[in-house]
Design an enzyme around this catalytic site. Structure first.
Site, PDB file in Angstrom:
ATOM      1  N   HIS A  21     -13.519  -2.497  -1.657  1.00 49.33           N
ATOM      2  CA  HIS A  21     -12.674  -2.116  -0.530  1.00 49.33           C
ATOM      3  C   HIS A  21     -13.155  -2.786   0.758  1.00 49.33           C
ATOM      4  O   HIS A  21     -13.063  -2.232   1.852  1.00 49.33           O
ATOM      5  CB  HIS A  21     -12.680  -0.595  -0.368  1.00 49.33           C
ATOM      6  CG  HIS A  21     -11.368   0.006   0.060  1.00 49.33           C
ATOM      7  ND1 HIS A  21     -10.502   0.610  -0.803  1.00 49.33           N
ATOM      8  CD2 HIS A  21     -10.770   0.099   1.281  1.00 49.33           C
ATOM      9  CE1 HIS A  21      -9.437   1.057  -0.141  1.00 49.33           C
ATOM     10  NE2 HIS A  21      -9.572   0.743   1.121  1.00 49.33           N
ATOM     11  N   TYR A  68      -2.245   5.130  -4.065  1.00 54.74           N
ATOM     12  CA  TYR A  68      -3.319   6.094  -3.801  1.00 54.74           C
ATOM     13  C   TYR A  68      -2.837   7.348  -4.520  1.00 54.74           C
ATOM     14  O   TYR A  68      -1.837   7.943  -4.125  1.00 54.74           O
ATOM     15  CB  TYR A  68      -3.460   6.360  -2.296  1.00 54.74           C
ATOM     16  CG  TYR A  68      -4.334   5.346  -1.586  1.00 54.74           C
ATOM     17  CD1 TYR A  68      -5.558   4.957  -2.102  1.00 54.74           C
ATOM     18  CD2 TYR A  68      -3.932   4.815  -0.364  1.00 54.74           C
ATOM     19  CE1 TYR A  68      -6.361   4.045  -1.431  1.00 54.74           C
ATOM     20  CE2 TYR A  68      -4.731   3.907   0.310  1.00 54.74           C
ATOM     21  CZ  TYR A  68      -5.943   3.529  -0.234  1.00 54.74           C
ATOM     22  OH  TYR A  68      -6.735   2.635   0.430  1.00 54.74           O
ATOM     23  N   THR A 106      -5.724   2.364  -6.875  1.00 54.47           N
ATOM     24  CA  THR A 106      -7.009   2.240  -6.164  1.00 54.47           C
ATOM     25  C   THR A 106      -7.851   3.478  -6.428  1.00 54.47           C
ATOM     26  O   THR A 106      -7.453   4.602  -6.093  1.00 54.47           O
ATOM     27  CB  THR A 106      -6.761   2.043  -4.659  1.00 54.47           C
ATOM     28  OG1 THR A 106      -5.988   0.858  -4.500  1.00 54.47           O
ATOM     29  CG2 THR A 106      -8.068   1.900  -3.901  1.00 54.47           C
ATOM     30  N   SER A 154       0.822  -1.213   0.000  1.00 55.12           N
ATOM     31  CA  SER A 154       0.000   0.000   0.000  1.00 55.12           C
ATOM     32  C   SER A 154       0.854   1.260   0.000  1.00 55.12           C
ATOM     33  O   SER A 154       1.893   1.323   0.655  1.00 55.12           O
ATOM     34  CB  SER A 154      -0.879  -0.011   1.251  1.00 55.12           C
ATOM     35  OG  SER A 154      -1.451   1.259   1.454  1.00 55.12           O
ATOM     36  N   ARG A 209     -15.653  -0.805   2.963  1.00 51.99           N
ATOM     37  CA  ARG A 209     -15.157   0.271   3.824  1.00 51.99           C
ATOM     38  C   ARG A 209     -15.447   1.654   3.267  1.00 51.99           C
ATOM     39  O   ARG A 209     -15.174   2.649   3.919  1.00 51.99           O
ATOM     40  CB  ARG A 209     -13.643   0.120   4.013  1.00 51.99           C
ATOM     41  CG  ARG A 209     -13.259  -1.141   4.718  1.00 51.99           C
ATOM     42  CD  ARG A 209     -11.788  -1.473   4.532  1.00 51.99           C
ATOM     43  NE  ARG A 209     -10.879  -0.578   5.213  1.00 51.99           N
ATOM     44  CZ  ARG A 209     -10.603  -0.606   6.503  1.00 51.99           C
ATOM     45  NH1 ARG A 209     -11.225  -1.491   7.268  1.00 51.99           N
ATOM     46  NH2 ARG A 209      -9.737   0.215   7.040  1.00 51.99           N
ATOM     47  N   LYS A 221      -8.091  -0.785  -9.308  1.00 56.89           N
ATOM     48  CA  LYS A 221      -8.769  -1.456  -8.185  1.00 56.89           C
ATOM     49  C   LYS A 221      -9.978  -0.646  -7.733  1.00 56.89           C
ATOM     50  O   LYS A 221      -9.877   0.576  -7.585  1.00 56.89           O
ATOM     51  CB  LYS A 221      -7.780  -1.605  -7.025  1.00 56.89           C
ATOM     52  CG  LYS A 221      -8.355  -2.224  -5.745  1.00 56.89           C
ATOM     53  CD  LYS A 221      -7.254  -2.551  -4.752  1.00 56.89           C
ATOM     54  CE  LYS A 221      -7.747  -3.254  -3.505  1.00 56.89           C
ATOM     55  NZ  LYS A 221      -8.215  -2.322  -2.469  1.00 56.89           N
TER      56      LYS A 221
HETATM   57  C1  FMN Z   1      -7.283  -2.155   7.498  1.00 56.50           C
HETATM   58  C2  FMN Z   1      -7.428  -2.085   6.014  1.00 56.50           C
HETATM   59  C3  FMN Z   1      -6.632  -1.205   5.305  1.00 56.50           C
HETATM   60  C4  FMN Z   1      -6.712  -1.154   3.919  1.00 56.50           C
HETATM   61  N1  FMN Z   1      -5.850  -0.348   3.220  1.00 56.50           N
HETATM   62  C5  FMN Z   1      -5.894  -0.337   1.870  1.00 56.50           C
HETATM   63  C6  FMN Z   1      -4.935   0.402   1.143  1.00 56.50           C
HETATM   64  O1  FMN Z   1      -4.056   1.030   1.703  1.00 56.50           O
HETATM   65  N2  FMN Z   1      -5.044   0.410  -0.206  1.00 56.50           N
HETATM   66  C7  FMN Z   1      -6.022  -0.291  -0.877  1.00 56.50           C
HETATM   67  O2  FMN Z   1      -6.083  -0.267  -2.102  1.00 56.50           O
HETATM   68  N3  FMN Z   1      -6.918  -1.031  -0.193  1.00 56.50           N
HETATM   69  C8  FMN Z   1      -6.861  -1.078   1.149  1.00 56.50           C
HETATM   70  N4  FMN Z   1      -7.750  -1.868   1.834  1.00 56.50           N
HETATM   71  C9  FMN Z   1      -8.736  -2.665   1.093  1.00 56.50           C
HETATM   72  C10 FMN Z   1      -8.197  -4.069   0.769  1.00 56.50           C
HETATM   73  O3  FMN Z   1      -7.149  -4.022  -0.170  1.00 56.50           O
HETATM   74  C11 FMN Z   1      -9.308  -4.956   0.194  1.00 56.50           C
HETATM   75  O4  FMN Z   1      -9.876  -4.342  -0.930  1.00 56.50           O
HETATM   76  C12 FMN Z   1     -10.428  -5.247   1.196  1.00 56.50           C
HETATM   77  O5  FMN Z   1      -9.935  -5.364   2.509  1.00 56.50           O
HETATM   78  C13 FMN Z   1     -11.120  -6.543   0.808  1.00 56.50           C
HETATM   79  O6  FMN Z   1     -12.094  -6.888   1.754  1.00 56.50           O
HETATM   80  P1  FMN Z   1     -11.898  -8.090   2.812  1.00 56.50           P
HETATM   81  O7  FMN Z   1     -10.611  -7.825   3.508  1.00 56.50           O
HETATM   82  O8  FMN Z   1     -13.066  -7.974   3.704  1.00 56.50           O
HETATM   83  O9  FMN Z   1     -11.866  -9.339   1.991  1.00 56.50           O
HETATM   84  C14 FMN Z   1      -7.668  -1.948   3.225  1.00 56.50           C
HETATM   85  C15 FMN Z   1      -8.461  -2.830   3.962  1.00 56.50           C
HETATM   86  C16 FMN Z   1      -8.350  -2.910   5.331  1.00 56.50           C
HETATM   87  C17 FMN Z   1      -9.192  -3.915   6.065  1.00 56.50           C
END
Ligand code: FMN
Length: 388
Positions: A283, A151, A177, A127, A286, A259
Site C-alpha cells: 500500500h 474494500y 485489497t 477504488s 501507508r 492486493k
Molecule cells: C492517496 C492514496 C490513496 C489510496 N487509495 C487506495 C484505495 O482506495 N484502494 C487501494 O487498494 N489502494 C489504495 N492506495 C494504495 C495504492 O493502490 C498503491 O498500493 C500504493 O500507492 C503504491 O505505492 P506508490 O504509490 O508509492 O507506488 C492508495 C494510495 C494513495 C497514495
C-alpha cells in the site's frame, strides 16, 4: 506502427516549435511540485505514509539495490511491449492502481483519470473509496478497460451490491485489497486531523448504494452525520479470514486478484483458494511502518505461485526502469499510483496521460537498451545487486 517510445521523439519535435512538456519527465520530481500546488491536507494524504515513513523509504531503497546490466548487439529494433493480463490487453505492463478520494487533488477526480486511461487503453482500477460512483467512472471510461477494487465492507449485502454494480458497469476484473481492514497510523493525516471520508469525500459508492442506504433508513436526507458514521462502521472488516474468500467467488464470476500480499505463504493460500492473481503491495508504505520493502518480497511470491497465478506488483514504481526491475523479478505487470495522482493534481486528465506516456516510453527504451524486446523475456539475469 507507433509504440510508447515514440513519445520521446514527439517531445523533442515539439521543442522545435518551442513547446515543452507541461510537467517534468522525471516522475520523481512530481511530488515536490505537488507540495507547492496542492492543499496541505491533500498533499499530506497522498504523500504521507504510516508512522515515520520507513516502509515507503524501504520501497524506494529496494529498487536502488537492484541494478540493470545493459546488453549489446541483440537486435532490439523491433519491440512489442504489449501484454495480456487476466483477459485485458495492455499497451505496456502497467495499470493505474486504485486510489481513493481523487477529487481532493483535482475536481475532475476519477472520471478525469478514467478518460486519460481510456485514451491510452491502459486499465484503470477504480477504488471503492472513490469520490465518484462506479457508474459515473464507467461512463467516463467508455470503451476503456476497467477493473474494480473492493474494500470489503462488514455488511455482506453492501459488498455483494458493490460487486453487482461493478459487473453491470463493465468492470472486468476484481481487486480485493486485504491490507486495509483497519486504517494504518498516518501522522501526516493525524496531525492535520484530516480524513476525507469523515468530510463526506470518497464515500460516493456507499452513499449511492441501495444496500448501504437500507442500513440508514433508505435515504441520506435524514442525517448525513449518521450516514458517515454508518460508513465508518462498515468500511473495513478485520474479522475476515481465508475461509471467507468463497463469498467473492459467489458474487464475482470474472478474475479475482488479492492486493496487499507480502508473504509467499499468503500467496500460496490465495492460489489454493482459487484466486486468479495477487498484487505484491504494501500500500505504498501507508499501512505498516517498518515493514519489508514490497520489491524485496516479490521474488519469494513469484517462486511460490508465479507458475500458477498472475503476480502483479506495486509500491515504489516511479520510472520505466523500476518497471523493468519489477518485471525482471517476475511481476507480470505493475500498478502505478502516487505519480499519476500528482499528475492529476497538477494538470488534470492531461497530467495523468503525461505520467503514463513518460512511464511507458521510458519502459520501452530501458527494455531495449537492456537487450530485450518483449516484457515476457525479462529475467533476473539482467539484474545485479548493487552491493554484490
Ligand atoms: C492517496 C492514496 C490513496 C489510496 N487509495 C487506495 C484505495 O482506495 N484502494 C487501494 O487498494 N489502494 C489504495 N492506495 C494504495 C495504492 O493502490 C498503491 O498500493 C500504493 O500507492 C503504491 O505505492 P506508490 O504509490 O508509492 O507506488 C492508495 C494510495 C494513495 C497514495
Amino acid at each position: 506502427m507507433s509504440s510508447p517510445a515514440d513519445f520521446q521523439n514527439e517531445i523533442y519535435l515539439n521543442g522545435l516549435g518551442d513547446v515543452l512538456p507541461g510537467l517534468p519527465t522525471d516522475l520523481t520530481r512530481l511530488e515536490r511540485l505537488a507540495r507547492k500546488r496542492l492543499s496541505p491536507g491533500a498533499h499530506g494524504y497522498v504523500a504521507g505514509s504510516a508512522g515515520g515513513g520507513a516502509t515507503a523509504r524501504a520501497n524506494r531503497a529496494a529498487f536502488d539495490r537492484w541494478r540493470i546490466v545493459p546488453r549489446m548487439l541483440r537486435d532490439v529494433a523491433v519491440r512489442d511491449v504489449a501484454v495480456e493480463v487476466l483477459g485485458a490487453s495492455l499497451p505496456a505492463p502497467v495499470l493505474l492502481g486504485p486510489v481513493g478520494v481523487l477529487s481532493i487533488v483535482h475536481p475532475g477526480g476519477e472520471p478525469a483519470v478514467a478518460r486519460a486511461a481510456s485514451a491510452l487503453s491502459v486499465p484503470m482500477v477504480l477504488s471503492s473509496a472513490a469520490s465518484h460512483t462506479i457508474e459515473e467512472v464507467a461512463e467516463a471510461s467508455g470503451d476503456g478497460p476497467r477493473w474494480f477494487q473492493l474494500y470489503w465492507p462488514k455488511d455482506p449485502e453492501i459488498a455483494a451490491s458493490f460487486l453487482g454494480r461493478a459487473k453491470a458497469a463493465g468492470y472486468t476484473a476484481l481487486v480485493v485489497t486485504l491490507d486495509t481492514s483497519i486504517l494504518g497510523w498516518r501522522p501526516r493525516d493525524l496531525d492535520q486531523a484530516f480524513l476525507p471520508f469523515l468530510r463526506g469525500i470518497g464515500v460516493a459508492n456507499y452513499f449511492s448504494d441501495p444496500a448501504f442506504l437500507k442500513g440508514i433508513g433508505g435515504s441520506l436526507d435524514a442525517d448525513r452525520a449518521a450516514a458517515i458514521m454508518h460508513w465508518a462502521a462498515n468500511f473495513g472488516n478485520p474479522a475476515l479470514t481465508w475461509d471467507d474468500l468463497g463469498f467473492l467467488r459467489e458474487h464475482w464470476d470474472g478474475p479475482i486478484v488479492l492486493k496487499g500480499i507480502q508473504h509467499a505463504d499468503d500467496a500460496r493460500q490465495a492460489a489454493d483458494a482459487g484466486m486468479d492473481g495477487v498484487i505484491v503491495s504494501n500500500h505504498g508504505g501507508r499501512q505498516v511502518d517498518g515493514a519489508v520493502a514490497s520489491l524485496d518480497v516479490l521474488p519469494d511470491v513469484v517462486a511460490a505461485v508465479g507458475e500458477q497465478i498472475t503476480v502483479l506488483f506495486d509500491s515504489g514504481i516511479r520510472s520505466g526502469s523500476d518497471m523493468v526491475k519489477a518485471l525482471a523479478l517476475g511481476a507480470r505487470a505493475v500498478l502505478i499510483a502516487r505519480p499519476y495522482v500528482y499528475g492529476l493534481g497538477l494538470a488534470g486528465e492531461a497530467g495523468v496521460q503525461h505520467v503514463l506516456r513518460c512511464l511507458m516510453a521510458e519502459f520501452e527504451l530501458t527494455l531495449a537498451l537492456s537487450g530485450v524486446v518483449r516484457p515476457g523475456d525479462l529475467t533476473p539475469d539482467i539484474l545485479r545487486r548493487a552491493d554484490a
